[in-house]
Design an enzyme around this catalytic site. Structure first.
Site, PDB file in Angstrom:
ATOM      1  CD  GLU A   1      -4.146  -8.728 -12.782  1.00 49.04           C
ATOM      2  OE1 GLU A   1      -4.993  -9.609 -12.546  1.00 49.04           O
ATOM      3  OE2 GLU A   1      -4.113  -7.644 -12.152  1.00 49.04           O
TER       4      GLU A   1
ATOM      5  CG  HIS B   1     -11.125  -0.891  -2.548  1.00 50.94           C
ATOM      6  ND1 HIS B   1     -11.703  -1.623  -3.541  1.00 50.94           N
ATOM      7  CD2 HIS B   1      -9.794  -0.939  -2.779  1.00 50.94           C
ATOM      8  CE1 HIS B   1     -10.777  -2.117  -4.336  1.00 50.94           C
ATOM      9  NE2 HIS B   1      -9.600  -1.705  -3.903  1.00 50.94           N
TER      10      HIS B   1
ATOM     11  NE  ARG C   1      -3.273   4.525  -0.108  1.00 48.01           N
ATOM     12  CZ  ARG C   1      -3.268   3.359   0.502  1.00 48.01           C
ATOM     13  NH1 ARG C   1      -3.878   2.326  -0.034  1.00 48.01           N
ATOM     14  NH2 ARG C   1      -2.669   3.215   1.674  1.00 48.01           N
TER      15      ARG C   1
ATOM     16  CD  GLU D   1      -3.901   0.816  -6.515  1.00 47.96           C
ATOM     17  OE1 GLU D   1      -3.996   1.995  -6.944  1.00 47.96           O
ATOM     18  OE2 GLU D   1      -4.347   0.487  -5.408  1.00 47.96           O
TER      19      GLU D   1
ATOM     20  CG  HIS E   1     -11.782  -2.432   1.528  1.00 54.05           C
ATOM     21  ND1 HIS E   1     -10.907  -2.109   2.535  1.00 54.05           N
ATOM     22  CD2 HIS E   1     -11.019  -2.958   0.541  1.00 54.05           C
ATOM     23  CE1 HIS E   1      -9.666  -2.413   2.168  1.00 54.05           C
ATOM     24  NE2 HIS E   1      -9.717  -2.938   0.954  1.00 54.05           N
TER      25      HIS E   1
ATOM     26  CG  ASP F   1      -2.387  -3.238  -9.393  1.00 56.21           C
ATOM     27  OD1 ASP F   1      -2.760  -3.692  -8.292  1.00 56.21           O
ATOM     28  OD2 ASP F   1      -3.172  -2.933 -10.312  1.00 56.21           O
TER      29      ASP F   1
HETATM   30  C1  UD1 Z   1      -4.912  -2.494  -1.188  1.00 59.00           C
HETATM   31  C2  UD1 Z   1      -4.133  -2.197  -2.455  1.00 59.00           C
HETATM   32  C3  UD1 Z   1      -5.073  -1.990  -3.613  1.00 59.00           C
HETATM   33  C4  UD1 Z   1      -6.063  -3.128  -3.752  1.00 59.00           C
HETATM   34  C5  UD1 Z   1      -6.747  -3.379  -2.419  1.00 59.00           C
HETATM   35  C6  UD1 Z   1      -7.613  -4.592  -2.514  1.00 59.00           C
HETATM   36  C7  UD1 Z   1      -2.050  -0.929  -2.181  1.00 59.00           C
HETATM   37  C8  UD1 Z   1      -1.448   0.402  -2.060  1.00 59.00           C
HETATM   38  N1  UD1 Z   1      -3.385  -0.959  -2.278  1.00 59.00           N
HETATM   39  O1  UD1 Z   1      -5.669  -1.325  -0.901  1.00 59.00           O
HETATM   40  O2  UD1 Z   1      -4.313  -1.904  -4.820  1.00 59.00           O
HETATM   41  O3  UD1 Z   1      -7.022  -2.781  -4.709  1.00 59.00           O
HETATM   42  O4  UD1 Z   1      -5.758  -3.596  -1.407  1.00 59.00           O
HETATM   43  O5  UD1 Z   1      -8.558  -4.652  -1.502  1.00 59.00           O
HETATM   44  O6  UD1 Z   1      -1.368  -1.909  -2.174  1.00 59.00           O
HETATM   45  N2  UD1 Z   1      -7.798  -3.391   6.607  1.00 59.00           N
HETATM   46  C9  UD1 Z   1      -8.163  -4.202   7.649  1.00 59.00           C
HETATM   47  N3  UD1 Z   1      -8.212  -5.558   7.432  1.00 59.00           N
HETATM   48  C10 UD1 Z   1      -7.947  -6.131   6.243  1.00 59.00           C
HETATM   49  C11 UD1 Z   1      -7.584  -5.283   5.169  1.00 59.00           C
HETATM   50  C12 UD1 Z   1      -7.503  -3.916   5.366  1.00 59.00           C
HETATM   51  O7  UD1 Z   1      -8.430  -3.744   8.738  1.00 59.00           O
HETATM   52  O8  UD1 Z   1      -8.029  -7.357   6.105  1.00 59.00           O
HETATM   53  C13 UD1 Z   1      -7.725  -1.910   6.834  1.00 59.00           C
HETATM   54  C14 UD1 Z   1      -6.506  -1.477   7.653  1.00 59.00           C
HETATM   55  O9  UD1 Z   1      -6.860  -0.407   8.479  1.00 59.00           O
HETATM   56  C15 UD1 Z   1      -5.531  -0.986   6.561  1.00 59.00           C
HETATM   57  C16 UD1 Z   1      -6.515  -0.358   5.586  1.00 59.00           C
HETATM   58  O10 UD1 Z   1      -7.641  -1.237   5.571  1.00 59.00           O
HETATM   59  O11 UD1 Z   1      -4.582  -0.079   7.060  1.00 59.00           O
HETATM   60  C17 UD1 Z   1      -6.003  -0.159   4.189  1.00 59.00           C
HETATM   61  O12 UD1 Z   1      -5.368  -1.340   3.686  1.00 59.00           O
HETATM   62  P1  UD1 Z   1      -4.289  -1.196   2.482  1.00 59.00           P
HETATM   63  O13 UD1 Z   1      -3.829  -2.549   2.083  1.00 59.00           O
HETATM   64  O14 UD1 Z   1      -3.246  -0.194   2.830  1.00 59.00           O
HETATM   65  O15 UD1 Z   1      -5.131  -0.513   1.328  1.00 59.00           O
HETATM   66  P2  UD1 Z   1      -6.353  -1.058   0.497  1.00 59.00           P
HETATM   67  O16 UD1 Z   1      -7.262   0.081   0.243  1.00 59.00           O
HETATM   68  O17 UD1 Z   1      -6.873  -2.290   1.103  1.00 59.00           O
HETATM   69  N1  UDP Z   2     -14.200  -9.988  -3.374  1.00 55.71           N
HETATM   70  C1  UDP Z   2     -14.445 -10.860  -2.300  1.00 55.71           C
HETATM   71  N2  UDP Z   2     -15.257 -10.439  -1.290  1.00 55.71           N
HETATM   72  C2  UDP Z   2     -15.828  -9.214  -1.274  1.00 55.71           C
HETATM   73  C3  UDP Z   2     -15.551  -8.320  -2.336  1.00 55.71           C
HETATM   74  C4  UDP Z   2     -14.726  -8.729  -3.364  1.00 55.71           C
HETATM   75  O1  UDP Z   2     -13.952 -11.985  -2.299  1.00 55.71           O
HETATM   76  O2  UDP Z   2     -16.556  -8.915  -0.329  1.00 55.71           O
HETATM   77  C5  UDP Z   2     -13.298 -10.440  -4.453  1.00 55.71           C
HETATM   78  C6  UDP Z   2     -13.736 -10.200  -5.870  1.00 55.71           C
HETATM   79  O3  UDP Z   2     -14.486 -11.290  -6.379  1.00 55.71           O
HETATM   80  C7  UDP Z   2     -12.404 -10.044  -6.607  1.00 55.71           C
HETATM   81  C8  UDP Z   2     -11.487  -9.449  -5.559  1.00 55.71           C
HETATM   82  O4  UDP Z   2     -12.107  -9.684  -4.304  1.00 55.71           O
HETATM   83  O5  UDP Z   2     -11.878 -11.320  -6.945  1.00 55.71           O
HETATM   84  C9  UDP Z   2     -11.298  -7.984  -5.788  1.00 55.71           C
HETATM   85  O6  UDP Z   2     -10.626  -7.447  -4.694  1.00 55.71           O
HETATM   86  P1  UDP Z   2     -10.639  -5.917  -4.363  1.00 55.71           P
HETATM   87  O7  UDP Z   2     -11.839  -5.271  -4.951  1.00 55.71           O
HETATM   88  O8  UDP Z   2     -10.419  -5.811  -2.898  1.00 55.71           O
HETATM   89  O9  UDP Z   2      -9.297  -5.402  -5.048  1.00 55.71           O
HETATM   90  P2  UDP Z   2      -8.910  -4.958  -6.529  1.00 55.71           P
HETATM   91  O10 UDP Z   2      -9.309  -6.015  -7.475  1.00 55.71           O
HETATM   92  O11 UDP Z   2      -9.589  -3.664  -6.768  1.00 55.71           O
HETATM   93  O12 UDP Z   2      -7.444  -4.758  -6.475  1.00 55.71           O
END
Ligand code: UD1
Ligand code: UDP
Length: 372
Positions: free
Chosen positions: A121, A209, A211, A135, A242, A99
């Protein structure tokens, strides 16, 4: 027989963890499938950690991530860059997962190329447009675009039928999270974080984490956590934070500088799963963690008002506590003090399948191809 060309597209940590077993299964059956891995790079470091653990080398990386990226810029970059790759590779089907913005944008990109979409999923729902945001809309919109639905549970199948998606295209496979988990947890696991924790203390593993939780909800939950640690010398918190800058700032300012609160970098999935297996209980707003905890026998306080994973709540492992400080505090104290309640949550059964979802997904794609 001609090989079935399957393009897998993903971009964030959770998609990578749950798509990895599918990719490994398709690659293992290389006489039947030609698998093309595309990552959007919506995440960078957190995606690379997963690729490295599962030894997956993408053929294409769209490298879309920017610091503090917006939903519109992400969506438009994925749409523009992925369309060209689908046009060139001409896969039989594009597989997306879950999602995220990557999921939705990849679904649209495949549709524009008149290419089949398979949704791994599929069918999770809260029926609440803004919870989780974005999502819930990403998965509803992706399901509108999909041709094959890999529903993890009977509940998700029922949700899809409720929206009139065609019955013969929906398959209950189990969740590939369990396939991944079966490859990571080890009895003899060692990690430096485990050495930091006094074995006489109870370790709470935290992730947060989403939004819709950023800002006030997240800050009030962090304040409660700090208060509980300060008043309970037998508690330690481990929180792999995160990389989102907003989350980093809130965690460091409220939970930083306490000897029994360990704010650490995101862990790779092997480390995280094993640390979860060593925890006393988990507090999270993550989707994936809610699926993994029942298999690990760990109670979870879900820091959200809604969940698309009601199976875990019904099974008894998950408790939806939201972000109200009094509710969060009461739930934490109950798990710490009431052993009957703790055991009830810890003993629940895993409702997310037998760890063979990826094999079923591969079989279903093959059958669909043969049927023509
Ligand atoms: C995204 C997904 C969310 C999921 C989450 C898992 C969307 C809208 N959101 O949210 O559904 O639960 O991933 O973790 O698709 N960043 C880094 N390095 C990384 C990853 C992220 O620096 O490896 C920082 C960047 O500044 C980036 C910000 O995190 O702009 C947000 O990342 P983004 O993918 O937009 O949103 P998440 O909260 O990670
Ligand atoms: N996870 C990981 N390292 C971490 C925190 C979470 O590998 O430090 C794994 C966790 O076991 C799960 C997945 O990341 O499989 C969940 O990802 P996240 O919470 O970022 O996203 P969401 O599931 O909420 O979309």
């Amino acid at each position: 027989m001609k090989k079935v060309k399957v393009m897998t597209v993903f971009g964030t940590r959770p998609e990578a963890i749950k798509m990895a077993p599918v990719i490994l299964e398709l690659k293992k059956r290389s006489r039947q499938f030609d698998e093309v891995t595309v990552v959007t790079g919506q995440h960078r470091e957190m995606l690379d950690q997963v690729l490295s653990v599962f030894h997956i080398e993408p053929k294409y990386n769209l490298n879309v991530m920017e610091s503090k990226q917006t939903l519109s810029s992400l969506t438009s970059k994925v749409l523009l860059r992925l369309g060209k790759i689908i046009e060139k590779e001409k896969p039989y089907i594009v597989l997306v997962h879950g999602d995220t913005t990557t999921t939705f944008a990849a679904g649209v990109a495949a549709f524009y190329q008149q290419t089949k979409v398979g949704h791994v999923e599929a069918g999770l729902r809260t029926w609440n447009k803004y919870s989780p945001y974005p999502e819930e809309m990403n998965r509803q919109l992706t399901d509108v675009l999909s041709d094959l639905y890999f529903a993890p549970t009977e509940q998700s199948r029922t949700n899809l039928l409720h929206e009139n998606h065609p019955k013969e295209q929906i398959f209950v496979t189990g969740n590939t999270a369990i396939d991944a988990l079966n490859q990571t947890v080890r009895q003899d696991y060692q990690h430096p974080v485990l050495n930091l924790i006094d074995t006489g203390k109870k370790m709470i593993l935290v992730t947060m984490h989403r939004r819709e939780n950023q800002g006030a909800p997240m800050r009030r939950v962090f304040k409660v956590m700090r208060e509980i640690v300060e008043t309970h010398p037998d508690i330690e918190i481990v929180f792999p934070v995160h990389l989102n800058p907003t989350v980093q700032e809130a965690a460091n300012s409220i939970l930083g500088s306490h000897e029994r609160i360990h704010l650490i970098a995101p862990l790779d999935v092997v480390d995280f799963h094993n640390l979860a297996a060593h925890s006393y209980f988990i507090m999270t707003d993550s989707g994936g963690v809610q699926e993994e905890a029942p298999s690990l026998g760990k109670p979870v306080l879900v820091l959200r008002d809604t969940t698309e994973r009601p199976e875990g709540v019904r099974a008894g492992t998950l408790k939806l506590v939201g972000t109200d400080p009094n509710t969060v505090k009461t739930a934490m104290l109950q798990l710490m003090d009431d052993n009957v309640e703790y055991q009830r949550m810890a003993m629940a059964e895993n409702p997310y399948g037998d760890g063979h979802a990826s094999q079923r997904i591969a079989d279903i794609i093959l059958n669909d191809f043969i049927k023509g």
